[in-house]
Design a protein around this motif. Structure first.
Motif, mmCIF file in Angstrom:
data_model
loop_
_atom_site.group_PDB
_atom_site.id
_atom_site.type_symbol
_atom_site.label_atom_id
_atom_site.label_comp_id
_atom_site.label_asym_id
_atom_site.label_seq_id
_atom_site.Cartn_x
_atom_site.Cartn_y
_atom_site.Cartn_z
ATOM 1 N N ARG A 31 -9.207 58.918 -24.185
ATOM 2 C CA ARG A 31 -8.476 57.713 -24.542
ATOM 3 C C ARG A 31 -7.074 57.801 -23.960
ATOM 4 O O ARG A 31 -6.305 58.698 -24.294
ATOM 5 N N TYR A 33 -3.624 55.313 -22.666
ATOM 6 C CA TYR A 33 -2.987 54.015 -22.791
ATOM 7 C C TYR A 33 -1.833 53.908 -21.800
ATOM 8 O O TYR A 33 -1.150 54.890 -21.513
ATOM 9 N N TYR A 35 1.684 51.597 -21.293
ATOM 10 C CA TYR A 35 2.609 50.681 -21.939
ATOM 11 C C TYR A 35 3.729 50.335 -20.974
ATOM 12 O O TYR A 35 4.099 51.128 -20.108
ATOM 13 N N VAL A 48 -5.842 49.804 -22.190
ATOM 14 C CA VAL A 48 -6.481 50.810 -23.024
ATOM 15 C C VAL A 48 -7.693 51.301 -22.254
ATOM 16 O O VAL A 48 -8.601 50.519 -21.948
ATOM 17 N N PHE A 88 4.956 53.741 -19.333
ATOM 18 C CA PHE A 88 4.559 54.989 -19.976
ATOM 19 C C PHE A 88 3.045 55.081 -20.041
ATOM 20 O O PHE A 88 2.362 54.094 -20.356
ATOM 21 N N ASP A 92 -4.254 59.992 -26.244
ATOM 22 C CA ASP A 92 -4.600 60.025 -27.658
ATOM 23 C C ASP A 92 -5.323 61.338 -27.959
ATOM 24 O O ASP A 92 -6.365 61.631 -27.369
ATOM 25 N N GLY A 94 -6.838 62.087 -30.657
ATOM 26 C CA GLY A 94 -8.017 61.939 -31.490
ATOM 27 C C GLY A 94 -7.760 61.069 -32.689
ATOM 28 O O GLY A 94 -6.861 60.231 -32.686
ATOM 29 N N SER A 95 -8.534 61.296 -33.733
ATOM 30 C CA SER A 95 -8.546 60.377 -34.858
ATOM 31 C C SER A 95 -7.232 60.315 -35.612
ATOM 32 O O SER A 95 -7.000 59.373 -36.361
ATOM 33 N N GLN A 96 -6.374 61.297 -35.418
ATOM 34 C CA GLN A 96 -5.121 61.286 -36.153
ATOM 35 C C GLN A 96 -4.099 60.356 -35.538
ATOM 36 O O GLN A 96 -3.022 60.184 -36.097
ATOM 37 N N GLY A 97 -4.409 59.796 -34.397
ATOM 38 C CA GLY A 97 -3.507 58.823 -33.804
ATOM 39 C C GLY A 97 -2.239 59.402 -33.254
ATOM 40 O O GLY A 97 -1.231 58.702 -33.141
ATOM 41 N N ASN A 98 -2.270 60.647 -32.904
ATOM 42 C CA ASN A 98 -1.079 61.274 -32.338
ATOM 43 C C ASN A 98 -1.061 61.028 -30.834
ATOM 44 O O ASN A 98 -1.805 61.652 -30.085
ATOM 45 N N LEU A 99 -0.238 60.093 -30.407
ATOM 46 C CA LEU A 99 -0.113 59.810 -28.995
ATOM 47 C C LEU A 99 0.929 60.729 -28.377
ATOM 48 O O LEU A 99 2.037 60.858 -28.894
ATOM 49 N N PHE A 101 3.147 61.035 -25.146
ATOM 50 C CA PHE A 101 3.617 60.173 -24.075
ATOM 51 C C PHE A 101 4.093 60.976 -22.878
ATOM 52 O O PHE A 101 4.656 62.069 -23.018
ATOM 53 N N GLY A 102 3.893 60.405 -21.707
ATOM 54 C CA GLY A 102 4.569 60.905 -20.524
ATOM 55 C C GLY A 102 6.035 60.521 -20.584
ATOM 56 O O GLY A 102 6.472 59.775 -21.468
ATOM 57 N N MET B 31 -3.312 54.267 -41.508
ATOM 58 C CA MET B 31 -2.237 55.153 -41.067
ATOM 59 C C MET B 31 -1.146 54.365 -40.349
ATOM 60 O O MET B 31 -1.426 53.449 -39.581
ATOM 61 N N PHE B 33 2.511 55.216 -38.087
ATOM 62 C CA PHE B 33 3.131 56.301 -37.344
ATOM 63 C C PHE B 33 4.590 55.957 -37.074
ATOM 64 O O PHE B 33 4.932 54.808 -36.798
ATOM 65 N N TYR B 35 7.860 57.007 -34.640
ATOM 66 C CA TYR B 35 8.258 57.673 -33.398
ATOM 67 C C TYR B 35 9.769 57.595 -33.229
ATOM 68 O O TYR B 35 10.424 56.668 -33.719
ATOM 69 N N SER B 42 11.330 59.772 -23.491
ATOM 70 C CA SER B 42 10.042 59.236 -23.909
ATOM 71 C C SER B 42 9.963 59.198 -25.441
ATOM 72 O O SER B 42 10.935 59.476 -26.134
ATOM 73 N N LEU B 43 8.806 58.858 -25.942
ATOM 74 C CA LEU B 43 8.609 58.767 -27.391
ATOM 75 C C LEU B 43 8.036 60.065 -27.929
ATOM 76 O O LEU B 43 7.158 60.670 -27.313
ATOM 77 N N LEU B 45 6.414 61.652 -31.603
ATOM 78 C CA LEU B 45 5.934 61.340 -32.946
ATOM 79 C C LEU B 45 6.713 62.138 -33.982
ATOM 80 O O LEU B 45 6.823 63.364 -33.863
ATOM 81 N N THR B 48 3.151 60.991 -39.520
ATOM 82 C CA THR B 48 2.086 60.040 -39.823
ATOM 83 C C THR B 48 2.128 59.752 -41.313
ATOM 84 O O THR B 48 2.154 60.687 -42.128
ATOM 85 N N GLU B 58 5.454 66.201 -37.745
ATOM 86 C CA GLU B 58 5.240 66.989 -36.541
ATOM 87 C C GLU B 58 6.272 68.113 -36.476
ATOM 88 O O GLU B 58 7.297 68.097 -37.164
ATOM 89 N N GLU B 99 -8.863 49.391 -30.770
ATOM 90 C CA GLU B 99 -8.899 50.125 -29.513
ATOM 91 C C GLU B 99 -7.623 50.896 -29.246
ATOM 92 O O GLU B 99 -7.639 51.919 -28.569
ATOM 93 N N TYR B 101 -2.974 51.007 -30.013
ATOM 94 C CA TYR B 101 -1.874 51.093 -30.953
ATOM 95 C C TYR B 101 -0.832 50.041 -30.633
ATOM 96 O O TYR B 101 -0.487 49.834 -29.471
#
Lengths: 111, 112
Positions: A31, A33, A35, A48, A88, A92, A94-99, A101-102, B31, B33, B35, B42-43, B45, B48, B58, B99, B101
């Motif tokens: 996954r 993304y 932006y 996405v 950017f 992802d 995984g399920s925890q939604g921790n993105l 970023f570059g 959830m 988040f 940032y 950059s961003l 986290l 959560t 984090e 899909e 965020y």
């Protein structure tokens, strides 16, 4: 530790030219993304990408994902000034939604 | 996709004070988040926030500095406590939307 590397970090283009931004990441993920961020603004979702081989296009931008190579590209076709922004990629975990970023690619399109 | 209302949009604060940032979502989400985007960076986290449980922070971020509340499935707050100039950043909330965020409009914080 997951690393997401974008290059170039700065890109100055002339209108009408083509260019590609690269996003490499260091661990398995399906996954990814893309932006866009204008100065002083929040993030606007562009693409996405959810599977290997995914390709999406919107206007002059096209994004692809190769999960085996751990590489995504954002291709700009016939750039126009309105595309000037910072782009950017984010992976992802995984399920925890921790993105993760570059660092972003600051694109400047000049007439 | 979800629509997030984040406020304040910007603030200038004195060092040593605290600022609470609010995010309201137009749909229920499990959830949320938070940032941080430092100037020109950059961003990253921060944490959560799950409804009904303590936020998960984090590495490098602690609850005493960034306490988070999540009283229901559509709302969350982030407080930046005992601020110093190093806390000057843009703070953004985000939610998952199927899909991908979606991000709030951001809070630009300047600490003087």
């Amino acid at each position: 530790e997951l690393k997401v590397e974008q290059n170039p970090l700065f890109l100055s283009m002339q209108e009408g030219k083509n260019y590609t931004i690269y996003c490499n990441y260091s661990t398995t993920s399906d996954r990814l993304y893309w932006y866009r961020q204008d100065p002083g603004k929040s993030l606007e979702s562009l693409f996405v990408l959810l599977s290997n081989g995914a390709v999406k296009q919107e206007g002059r931008l096209m994004a692809s994902l190769d999960t085996k190579a751990r590489l995504s590209t954002l291709h700009i076709t016939a750039a126009v000034h309105d595309l000037s922004a910072t782009y950017f990629c984010a992976v992802d975990l995984g399920s925890q939604g921790n993105l993760i970023f570059g660092k972003g690619t600051k694109l400047s399109v000049k007439p | 996709s979800a629509v997030i209302s984040q406020k304040p949009s910007r603030d200038i604060c004195q060092r040593g004070t605290s600022l609470t940032i609010q995010c309201q979502v137009d749909s229920q989400v499990t959830m949320m988040f938070w940032y941080r985007q430092q100037p020109g960076q950059s961003l990253t986290l921060i944490a959560t926030a799950n409804q009904g449980s303590e936020a998960t922070y984090e590495s490098g971020f602690v609850i005493d500095k960034f306490p988070i509340s999540r009283p229901n499935l559509t709302f969350s707050t982030l407080t930046v406590s005992n601020m110093s100039p190093e806390d000057s950043s843009i703070y953004l909330c985000s939610v998952g939307t199927g899909e991908g965020y979606t991000f709030g409009s951001g809070t630009r914080l300047t600490v003087v």
